[in-house]
Design a protein around this motif. Structure first.
Motif, PDB file in Angstrom:
ATOM      1  N   LYS A  98       0.834  -1.203   0.000  1.00 38.73           N
ATOM      2  CA  LYS A  98       0.000   0.000   0.000  1.00 38.73           C
ATOM      3  C   LYS A  98       0.866   1.250   0.000  1.00 38.73           C
ATOM      4  O   LYS A  98       1.755   1.412   0.840  1.00 38.73           O
ATOM      5  CB  LYS A  98      -0.922   0.024   1.223  1.00 38.73           C
ATOM      6  N   VAL A  99       0.576   2.135  -0.943  1.00 40.67           N
ATOM      7  CA  VAL A  99       1.224   3.447  -1.008  1.00 40.67           C
ATOM      8  C   VAL A  99       0.161   4.499  -0.710  1.00 40.67           C
ATOM      9  O   VAL A  99      -0.904   4.502  -1.314  1.00 40.67           O
ATOM     10  CB  VAL A  99       1.831   3.696  -2.401  1.00 40.67           C
ATOM     11  N   HIS A 100       0.454   5.392   0.218  1.00 45.02           N
ATOM     12  CA  HIS A 100      -0.504   6.420   0.611  1.00 45.02           C
ATOM     13  C   HIS A 100      -0.394   7.607  -0.358  1.00 45.02           C
ATOM     14  O   HIS A 100       0.130   8.666  -0.026  1.00 45.02           O
ATOM     15  CB  HIS A 100      -0.253   6.853   2.054  1.00 45.02           C
ATOM     16  N   THR A 101      -0.910   7.380  -1.574  1.00 45.19           N
ATOM     17  CA  THR A 101      -0.716   8.343  -2.648  1.00 45.19           C
ATOM     18  C   THR A 101      -1.416   9.676  -2.383  1.00 45.19           C
ATOM     19  O   THR A 101      -0.854  10.742  -2.657  1.00 45.19           O
ATOM     20  CB  THR A 101      -1.219   7.744  -3.974  1.00 45.19           C
ATOM     21  N   LYS A 102      -2.634   9.624  -1.874  1.00 46.21           N
ATOM     22  CA  LYS A 102      -3.326  10.881  -1.594  1.00 46.21           C
ATOM     23  C   LYS A 102      -2.582  11.693  -0.536  1.00 46.21           C
ATOM     24  O   LYS A 102      -2.494  12.923  -0.621  1.00 46.21           O
ATOM     25  CB  LYS A 102      -4.764  10.611  -1.149  1.00 46.21           C
ATOM     26  N   GLU A 103      -2.042  11.001   0.460  1.00 45.58           N
ATOM     27  CA  GLU A 103      -1.288  11.690   1.499  1.00 45.58           C
ATOM     28  C   GLU A 103      -0.017  12.318   0.929  1.00 45.58           C
ATOM     29  O   GLU A 103       0.430  13.376   1.395  1.00 45.58           O
ATOM     30  CB  GLU A 103      -0.939  10.717   2.628  1.00 45.58           C
ATOM     31  N   MET A 104       0.579  11.676  -0.076  1.00 44.28           N
ATOM     32  CA  MET A 104       1.746  12.262  -0.741  1.00 44.28           C
ATOM     33  C   MET A 104       1.375  13.613  -1.357  1.00 44.28           C
ATOM     34  O   MET A 104       2.091  14.607  -1.208  1.00 44.28           O
ATOM     35  CB  MET A 104       2.269  11.319  -1.821  1.00 44.28           C
ATOM     36  N   GLY A 105       0.229  13.652  -2.060  1.00 43.84           N
ATOM     37  CA  GLY A 105      -0.213  14.897  -2.671  1.00 43.84           C
ATOM     38  C   GLY A 105      -0.514  15.963  -1.647  1.00 43.84           C
ATOM     39  O   GLY A 105      -0.131  17.131  -1.799  1.00 43.84           O
ATOM     40  N   LYS A 106      -1.209  15.582  -0.571  1.00 42.78           N
ATOM     41  CA  LYS A 106      -1.552  16.541   0.476  1.00 42.78           C
ATOM     42  C   LYS A 106      -0.309  17.090   1.157  1.00 42.78           C
ATOM     43  O   LYS A 106      -0.214  18.284   1.456  1.00 42.78           O
ATOM     44  CB  LYS A 106      -2.466  15.871   1.503  1.00 42.78           C
ATOM     45  N   THR A 107       0.662  16.218   1.419  1.00 39.38           N
ATOM     46  CA  THR A 107       1.909  16.652   2.049  1.00 39.38           C
ATOM     47  C   THR A 107       2.660  17.629   1.158  1.00 39.38           C
ATOM     48  O   THR A 107       3.249  18.608   1.631  1.00 39.38           O
ATOM     49  CB  THR A 107       2.791  15.436   2.377  1.00 39.38           C
ATOM     50  N   GLY A 108       2.633  17.375  -0.154  1.00 33.80           N
ATOM     51  CA  GLY A 108       3.281  18.280  -1.095  1.00 33.80           C
ATOM     52  C   GLY A 108       2.707  19.685  -1.021  1.00 33.80           C
ATOM     53  O   GLY A 108       3.449  20.678  -1.042  1.00 33.80           O
ATOM     54  N   VAL A 109       1.385  19.787  -0.908  1.00 37.35           N
ATOM     55  CA  VAL A 109       0.737  21.101  -0.804  1.00 37.35           C
ATOM     56  C   VAL A 109       1.169  21.815   0.476  1.00 37.35           C
ATOM     57  O   VAL A 109       1.487  23.008   0.466  1.00 37.35           O
ATOM     58  CB  VAL A 109      -0.799  20.953  -0.831  1.00 37.35           C
ATOM     59  N   LYS A 110       1.194  21.088   1.587  1.00 34.90           N
ATOM     60  CA  LYS A 110       1.577  21.690   2.867  1.00 34.90           C
ATOM     61  C   LYS A 110       3.020  22.205   2.820  1.00 34.90           C
ATOM     62  O   LYS A 110       3.331  23.283   3.337  1.00 34.90           O
ATOM     63  CB  LYS A 110       1.402  20.675   3.992  1.00 34.90           C
ATOM     64  N   LEU A 111       3.912  21.427   2.209  1.00 33.71           N
ATOM     65  CA  LEU A 111       5.302  21.873   2.066  1.00 33.71           C
ATOM     66  C   LEU A 111       5.383  23.137   1.219  1.00 33.71           C
ATOM     67  O   LEU A 111       6.149  24.062   1.521  1.00 33.71           O
ATOM     68  CB  LEU A 111       6.148  20.762   1.433  1.00 33.71           C
ATOM     69  N   LEU A 112       4.599  23.166   0.148  1.00 33.71           N
ATOM     70  CA  LEU A 112       4.657  24.315  -0.759  1.00 33.71           C
ATOM     71  C   LEU A 112       4.179  25.587  -0.072  1.00 33.71           C
ATOM     72  O   LEU A 112       4.798  26.651  -0.204  1.00 33.71           O
ATOM     73  CB  LEU A 112       3.817  24.031  -2.005  1.00 33.71           C
ATOM     74  N   ILE A 113       3.084  25.496   0.665  1.00 32.21           N
ATOM     75  CA  ILE A 113       2.570  26.672   1.376  1.00 32.21           C
ATOM     76  C   ILE A 113       3.588  27.165   2.400  1.00 32.21           C
ATOM     77  O   ILE A 113       3.830  28.373   2.536  1.00 32.21           O
ATOM     78  CB  ILE A 113       1.221  26.343   2.050  1.00 32.21           C
ATOM     79  N   ASP A 114       4.206  26.225   3.109  1.00 33.70           N
ATOM     80  CA  ASP A 114       5.238  26.581   4.080  1.00 33.70           C
ATOM     81  C   ASP A 114       6.406  27.271   3.389  1.00 33.70           C
ATOM     82  O   ASP A 114       6.981  28.235   3.898  1.00 33.70           O
ATOM     83  CB  ASP A 114       5.696  25.301   4.790  1.00 33.70           C
ATOM     84  N   ARG A 115       6.757  26.798   2.206  1.00 36.03           N
ATOM     85  CA  ARG A 115       7.857  27.376   1.431  1.00 36.03           C
ATOM     86  C   ARG A 115       7.498  28.804   0.981  1.00 36.03           C
ATOM     87  O   ARG A 115       8.317  29.726   1.066  1.00 36.03           O
ATOM     88  CB  ARG A 115       8.119  26.487   0.209  1.00 36.03           C
ATOM     89  N   ILE A 116       6.276  28.968   0.493  1.00 32.27           N
ATOM     90  CA  ILE A 116       5.827  30.286   0.041  1.00 32.27           C
ATOM     91  C   ILE A 116       5.851  31.296   1.175  1.00 32.27           C
ATOM     92  O   ILE A 116       6.169  32.479   0.983  1.00 32.27           O
ATOM     93  CB  ILE A 116       4.414  30.178  -0.567  1.00 32.27           C
ATOM     94  N   HIS A 117       5.556  30.823   2.392  1.00 35.26           N
ATOM     95  CA  HIS A 117       5.507  31.716   3.552  1.00 35.26           C
ATOM     96  C   HIS A 117       6.871  31.957   4.189  1.00 35.26           C
ATOM     97  O   HIS A 117       6.948  32.513   5.283  1.00 35.26           O
ATOM     98  CB  HIS A 117       4.526  31.168   4.589  1.00 35.26           C
TER      99      HIS A 117
END
Length: 343
Positions: A297-316
């Motif tokens: 099992k690969v938690h693919t949706k969680e990978m996408g969600k984590t990517g968004v959180k990292l990006l927002i943190d980076r932008i800020h």
């Protein structure tokens, strides 16, 4: 940042009075002159109430413009739900964060699309070559790569541990006593200007390493095609045409494993009694197969969600690059022929 005490000092009233006035406490009774003096002091000092800060934060999120760059062709995404699930995770998290301004691009047509130049941040899903990497990085300092880590010293990334997931599946077979284990897999490619470049498959590399260490590696039991059900079906038919074929197969995607399962059944053989199978991904269809599929099992949706959180943190404002590894787990069903307790 200004505080309640700063405003109290400037307006010559108590801190508790300032707090109650700014937070619109209906129970406090003060002269209108005092109330206006407090508001003017707060404005002069640039103070914002908790409510105002929440509204500002929410508005800032909504105003962000995010690009989603997909390295897969539309056909590849339709044939393999793995990447589609990552994209769905990204879209869900953008919605959760209140970000409605997003655009999706296929990597091969980005050079002709000027919209990418006006984005606050970019999420790249899949494997990318140096040329495309430089093109994207030149357009934005805020880039997060999902399912690929081109340079962990420069860029944020979200990946899975293909090596650990593969080893977990193979150990399950080995602990069950299998000594004839085959591999069915596909090739991953980079896309740019409609050119395709094959890249190394970490699942195959790990398979060969472990089988060689165990002294049971047989190159004739390795079959490589495309990440599709049809390819899995054809490759398993090819494997079963040999007089001697492996009695267990590790298959590097669930769509391929489902196709392979069909080929075994058409040959009049049984899964798992004649041929045991372990797939990779745990797509929704895996548990509904005629013989439910054991899979990593690969938690693919969680990978996408984590990517968004990292990006927002980076932008800020975060500058330090982060590399996040999302865990995998072996989901035991009937196709491997061995229960969790047996291993």
């Amino acid at each position: 940042m200004a505080t309640i005490k700063d405003i109290a000092l400037l307006s010559n009233v108590s801190a508790s009075t300032v707090s109650r006035v700014l937070n619109n406490d209906k129970l406090i009774s003060v002269q209108e002159e005092t109330r206006m003096r407090i508001f003017e002091a707060a404005k002069e000092l640039g103070y914002k109430t908790i409510y105002e800060r929440r509204i500002t934060k929410r508005t800032e999120k909504k105003s962000l413009s995010i690009g989603i760059v997909l390295c897969q062709s539309l056909e590849e995404e339709l044939n393999d739900p793995y990447f589609l699930s990552i994209r769905q995770g990204i879209e869900e998290e953008l919605k959760n964060q209140g970000i409605n301004n997003s655009a999706m691009f296929r990597l091969y047509d980005m050079e002709t699309n000027q919209m990418v130049r006006d984005l606050d941040g970019i999420l790249v899903v899949g494997i990318i070559n140096d040329q495309a990497l430089k093109m994207i990085s030149n357009h934005s300092d805020n880039v997060v790569y999902v399912n690929h880590s081109p340079d962990e010293d420069l860029y944020d990334s979200v990946i899975i541990d293909f090596e650990k997931g593969t080893e977990r599946a193979l150990r399950h077979f080995l602990n069950a006593g299998h000594t004839e284990i085959g591999f069915i897999g596909g090739v991953e490619r980079e896309h740019l200007n409609h050119a395709k470049v094959v890249v190394e498959n970490q699942r195959l590399i790990t398979f060969e390493r472990i089988m060689e260490k165990e002294g049971i590696l047989n190159q004739e039991s390795i079959f490589i095609g495309e990440y599709t059900m049809a390819s899995g079906y054809e490759l398993m038919k090819k494997a079963l045409n040999n007089p001697i074929y492996p009695k267990a197969f590790f298959i590097s995607s669930d769509p391929m494993a489902i196709g392979a399962l069909r080929a075994v059944q058409e040959a009049g053989l049984s899964v798992p009694d004649d041929v045991a199978i372990i797939g990779f991904d745990d797509i929704e269809m895996a548990k509904f197969c005629s013989t439910p599929l054991t899979t990593v099992k690969v938690h693919t949706k969680e990978m996408g969600k984590t990517g968004v959180k990292l990006l927002i943190d980076r932008i800020h404002g975060r500058k330090m690059p982060l590399k996040v590894t999302v865990s995998t787990e072996l989901i035991i069903r009937q196709s491997c022929g061995v229960s969790q307790d047996a291993t």
